[in-house]
Design a protein around this motif. Sequence first.
Motif, mmCIF file in Angstrom:
data_model
loop_
_atom_site.group_PDB
_atom_site.id
_atom_site.type_symbol
_atom_site.label_atom_id
_atom_site.label_comp_id
_atom_site.label_asym_id
_atom_site.label_seq_id
_atom_site.Cartn_x
_atom_site.Cartn_y
_atom_site.Cartn_z
ATOM 1 N N GLN A 111 47.600 41.148 45.874
ATOM 2 C CA GLN A 111 46.332 40.586 45.403
ATOM 3 C C GLN A 111 45.458 41.650 44.748
ATOM 4 N N LEU A 112 45.352 42.799 45.390
ATOM 5 C CA LEU A 112 44.552 43.890 44.833
ATOM 6 C C LEU A 112 45.123 44.378 43.507
ATOM 7 N N TRP A 113 46.436 44.521 43.443
ATOM 8 C CA TRP A 113 47.125 44.957 42.228
ATOM 9 C C TRP A 113 46.889 43.963 41.090
ATOM 10 N N MET A 114 47.049 42.666 41.379
ATOM 11 C CA MET A 114 46.841 41.638 40.357
ATOM 12 C C MET A 114 45.398 41.597 39.897
ATOM 13 N N ARG A 115 44.471 41.675 40.812
ATOM 14 C CA ARG A 115 43.051 41.647 40.459
ATOM 15 C C ARG A 115 42.702 42.820 39.551
ATOM 16 N N TRP A 116 43.236 43.981 39.881
ATOM 17 C CA TRP A 116 42.944 45.148 39.055
ATOM 18 C C TRP A 116 43.559 45.007 37.666
ATOM 19 N N LEU A 117 44.801 44.531 37.572
ATOM 20 C CA LEU A 117 45.449 44.344 36.269
ATOM 21 C C LEU A 117 44.683 43.350 35.410
ATOM 22 N N GLU A 118 44.222 42.277 36.011
ATOM 23 C CA GLU A 118 43.437 41.295 35.259
ATOM 24 C C GLU A 118 42.106 41.881 34.805
ATOM 25 N N SER A 119 41.522 42.772 35.588
ATOM 26 C CA SER A 119 40.267 43.402 35.168
ATOM 27 C C SER A 119 40.485 44.349 33.984
ATOM 28 N N CYS A 120 41.724 44.762 33.737
ATOM 29 C CA CYS A 120 42.063 45.591 32.570
ATOM 30 C C CYS A 120 42.270 44.742 31.319
ATOM 31 N N GLY A 121 42.191 43.436 31.450
ATOM 32 C CA GLY A 121 42.342 42.553 30.306
ATOM 33 C C GLY A 121 43.712 41.921 30.159
ATOM 34 N N LEU A 122 44.589 42.121 31.118
ATOM 35 C CA LEU A 122 45.919 41.524 31.054
ATOM 36 C C LEU A 122 45.890 40.068 31.494
ATOM 37 N N MET A 123 46.767 39.269 30.926
ATOM 38 C CA MET A 123 46.930 37.879 31.342
ATOM 39 C C MET A 123 48.197 37.799 32.174
ATOM 40 N N LEU A 124 48.044 37.763 33.483
ATOM 41 C CA LEU A 124 49.199 37.713 34.378
ATOM 42 C C LEU A 124 49.724 36.292 34.476
ATOM 43 N N MET A 125 51.009 36.148 34.225
ATOM 44 C CA MET A 125 51.635 34.839 34.309
ATOM 45 C C MET A 125 52.284 34.624 35.676
ATOM 46 N N LEU A 126 52.917 35.666 36.211
ATOM 47 C CA LEU A 126 53.623 35.582 37.486
ATOM 48 C C LEU A 126 53.507 36.904 38.220
ATOM 49 N N SER A 127 53.856 36.863 39.499
ATOM 50 C CA SER A 127 53.915 38.089 40.286
ATOM 51 C C SER A 127 54.903 37.890 41.431
#
Length: 137
Positions: A101-117
Amino acid sequence: MRVAVVYFSQEVQGKLAAIAKAYGEGLSGQGHDVVVINGLKDEANLFIYDYLVLGAEPVSVFSGRIDNSVQHCLKNLGQIDGKVAYAFLLRKGLWAFRSLQLWMRWLESCGLMLMLSDIVVRPSEARLFGRRLNIYH
């Protein structure tokens, strides 16, 4: 499609590196042009890739946090705003889902659009996930 599998590890031949390579093999099997990059050691510009597969591991068994150097290094790998991505985390310790969750939240704050994890334990799982990952958007 041009795909970058980026993992963040101090170890060049460690478990996270093997898992990243397995993701690359799975995606290559689909016919994609795949490059595996160690985000802490290799110089690269992620702007040229169509899809990003990003992997990390928690700092310790008892901590769910990701090393701060990972965040700094990703920001120095080129313009990634708006890129479509997939996040994976090496299972390590009791807090794997919290770490993801922390990893995904941080990646999204960098402007990435996460589709899956996913949380991955073995390279064989990563290879299978890579074969089944539908990255066409």
